[in-house]
Design an enzyme around this catalytic site. Structure first.
Site, PDB file in Angstrom:
ATOM      1  N   HIS A 260     -35.204 -68.513 -23.251  1.00 46.65           N
ATOM      2  CA  HIS A 260     -36.166 -69.602 -23.456  1.00 46.65           C
ATOM      3  C   HIS A 260     -35.788 -70.429 -24.683  1.00 46.65           C
ATOM      4  O   HIS A 260     -35.798 -71.670 -24.633  1.00 46.65           O
ATOM      5  CB  HIS A 260     -37.569 -69.009 -23.627  1.00 46.65           C
ATOM      6  CG  HIS A 260     -38.605 -69.985 -24.067  1.00 46.65           C
ATOM      7  ND1 HIS A 260     -39.511 -70.577 -23.209  1.00 46.65           N
ATOM      8  CD2 HIS A 260     -38.893 -70.479 -25.312  1.00 46.65           C
ATOM      9  CE1 HIS A 260     -40.294 -71.399 -23.897  1.00 46.65           C
ATOM     10  NE2 HIS A 260     -39.945 -71.349 -25.176  1.00 46.65           N
ATOM     11  N   GLU A 261     -35.432 -69.746 -25.775  1.00 48.84           N
ATOM     12  CA  GLU A 261     -35.056 -70.470 -26.992  1.00 48.84           C
ATOM     13  C   GLU A 261     -33.764 -71.256 -26.804  1.00 48.84           C
ATOM     14  O   GLU A 261     -33.622 -72.372 -27.301  1.00 48.84           O
ATOM     15  CB  GLU A 261     -34.937 -69.501 -28.165  1.00 48.84           C
ATOM     16  CG  GLU A 261     -36.228 -68.779 -28.518  1.00 48.84           C
ATOM     17  CD  GLU A 261     -37.404 -69.725 -28.735  1.00 48.84           C
ATOM     18  OE1 GLU A 261     -37.183 -70.858 -29.218  1.00 48.84           O
ATOM     19  OE2 GLU A 261     -38.543 -69.353 -28.412  1.00 48.84           O
TER      20      GLU A 261
ATOM     21  N   GLU B 110     -42.645 -76.770 -23.561  1.00 51.16           N
ATOM     22  CA  GLU B 110     -42.691 -75.327 -23.330  1.00 51.16           C
ATOM     23  C   GLU B 110     -42.526 -74.989 -21.854  1.00 51.16           C
ATOM     24  O   GLU B 110     -41.811 -74.040 -21.505  1.00 51.16           O
ATOM     25  CB  GLU B 110     -44.006 -74.740 -23.862  1.00 51.16           C
ATOM     26  CG  GLU B 110     -44.099 -74.691 -25.377  1.00 51.16           C
ATOM     27  CD  GLU B 110     -42.957 -73.911 -26.008  1.00 51.16           C
ATOM     28  OE1 GLU B 110     -42.604 -72.827 -25.509  1.00 51.16           O
ATOM     29  OE2 GLU B 110     -42.413 -74.400 -27.003  1.00 51.16           O
TER      30      GLU B 110
END
Length: 322
Positions: free
Chosen positions: A130-131, A201
């Protein structure tokens, strides 16, 4: 569409900055405000990653000091087609992680010791993917710019109480106008900042699931982190709330609500989207790739992870889950 929305929101943030300057100092105030915004953004472009990492006392690790964690990030970066980022560990028991850096060539990812000790290897892979998705989408620069502008708008709003408008601004703020600007401008900036963060996000969740090859593991990680955030405080984040939007889950207490004032979408909504993605591609693996964590078996030894100051101790970055 999301990139267009982000661009429009960034333009709104810049316009708000100029508008506050105009209310305080007329045309000259607006020009000074916009010039200040340009200088601050330039400074943030080159130094934001160092500032944030230093703020959280992050310590850089490598293949010798944290072999399993470093190797996992390396595998994920290769799968994402990204240069190897710098890897950091933050001595904090709250499980969380963030990415920073002005571009993929100058990126860094950081995870807390709480994340490495409480989550499984599969879940850690989902979080770090995700990062890396944020890095690939260049969200790290966008979020830094919005944080810088939001802070500067708050600073300008405070000036309104001292100046109350300038002579070349015919309307003049007056005491009531000054108070209104002092209160409303930072709120408006915060809303824009949060809208940008929330839109990015969802994109990072989707892209991260593809990088890790396991949407379900990322969904599980989000649930576990969210539950821990409510129980384990993060004093560093509480003291620097402007950085809350950088983390995979809002590190501030009470930040999980999917409301107008949340820096993140609700965990429930994000998990639902990931499970829908998992179902669409047939189970836990996204696309045809094997999960990244399955490429290499877990080592039986331990890794030395910096925990605080110059002190270090031997500890497995995957064990001690509570």
């Amino acid at each position: 569409m999301n990139y267009l929305k982000t661009g429009l929101l960034l333009a709104a943030m810049t316009a708000l900055f100029g508008a506050v300057g105009f209310l305080i100092g007329g045309e000259s105030g607006m020009l000074i405000a916009l010039a200040l915004a340009a200088v601050m953004n330039l400074f943030a472009y080159w130094n934001s990653d160092k500032m944030v990492l230093s703020m959280y006392g992050a310590r850089e690790v490598d293949a010798q000091t944290a072999p399993e964690f470093y190797s996992l990030v390396q595998q994920l970066a290769q799968r994402a087609g990204l240069p190897m980022p710098r890897v950091y560990v933050i001595a904090n028991e709250q499980p969380n992680a963030f990415a920073t850096g002005r571009n993929p060539e100058n990126a860094a990812v950081a995870a807390t010791t709480g994340l490495l000790h409480r989550l499984s290897r599969e879940e850690i892979a989902g979080v770090m993917a995700h990062e890396l998705a944020h890095v690939k989408n260049r969200d790290t620069l966008i979020m830094t710019v919005t944080a810088t502008l939001a802070g500067a708008i708050g600073m300008l709003a405070n000036f309104a109480m001292f100046f109350g408008g300038s002579r070349d601004n015919r309307s003049g703020l007056g005491i009531i106008g000054s108070i209104a600007v002092m209160i409303l401008a930072p709120v408006a900036a915060m809303l824009v900042q949060m809208a940008i963060s929330r839109s990015r996000e969802y994109e990072a969740d989707k892209a991260g699931a593809g990088i890790s090859g396991n949407p379900q593991a990322l969904a599980s990680a989000l649930q576990r982190i969210s539950g821990s955030v409510e129980q384990v405080p993060n004093a560093q984040a509480e003291g620097n709330p402007a950085t809350a939007h950088m983390f995979i889950i809002n590190p501030l207490h009470g930040g999980a609500m999917d409301s107008l004032f949340s820096t993140h979408p609700s965990t429930e909504n994000r998990v639902a989207a990931l499970m829908q993605l998992a179902g669409a591609v047939g189970g836990g693996s996204a696309g045809t790739q094997q999960p990244a964590y399955a490429d290499t078996p877990m080592a039986s030894g331990t890794a030395s992870v910096p925990v605080s100051g110059t002190a270090r101790r031997r500890r497995s970055p995957w064990g001690n889950r509570r």
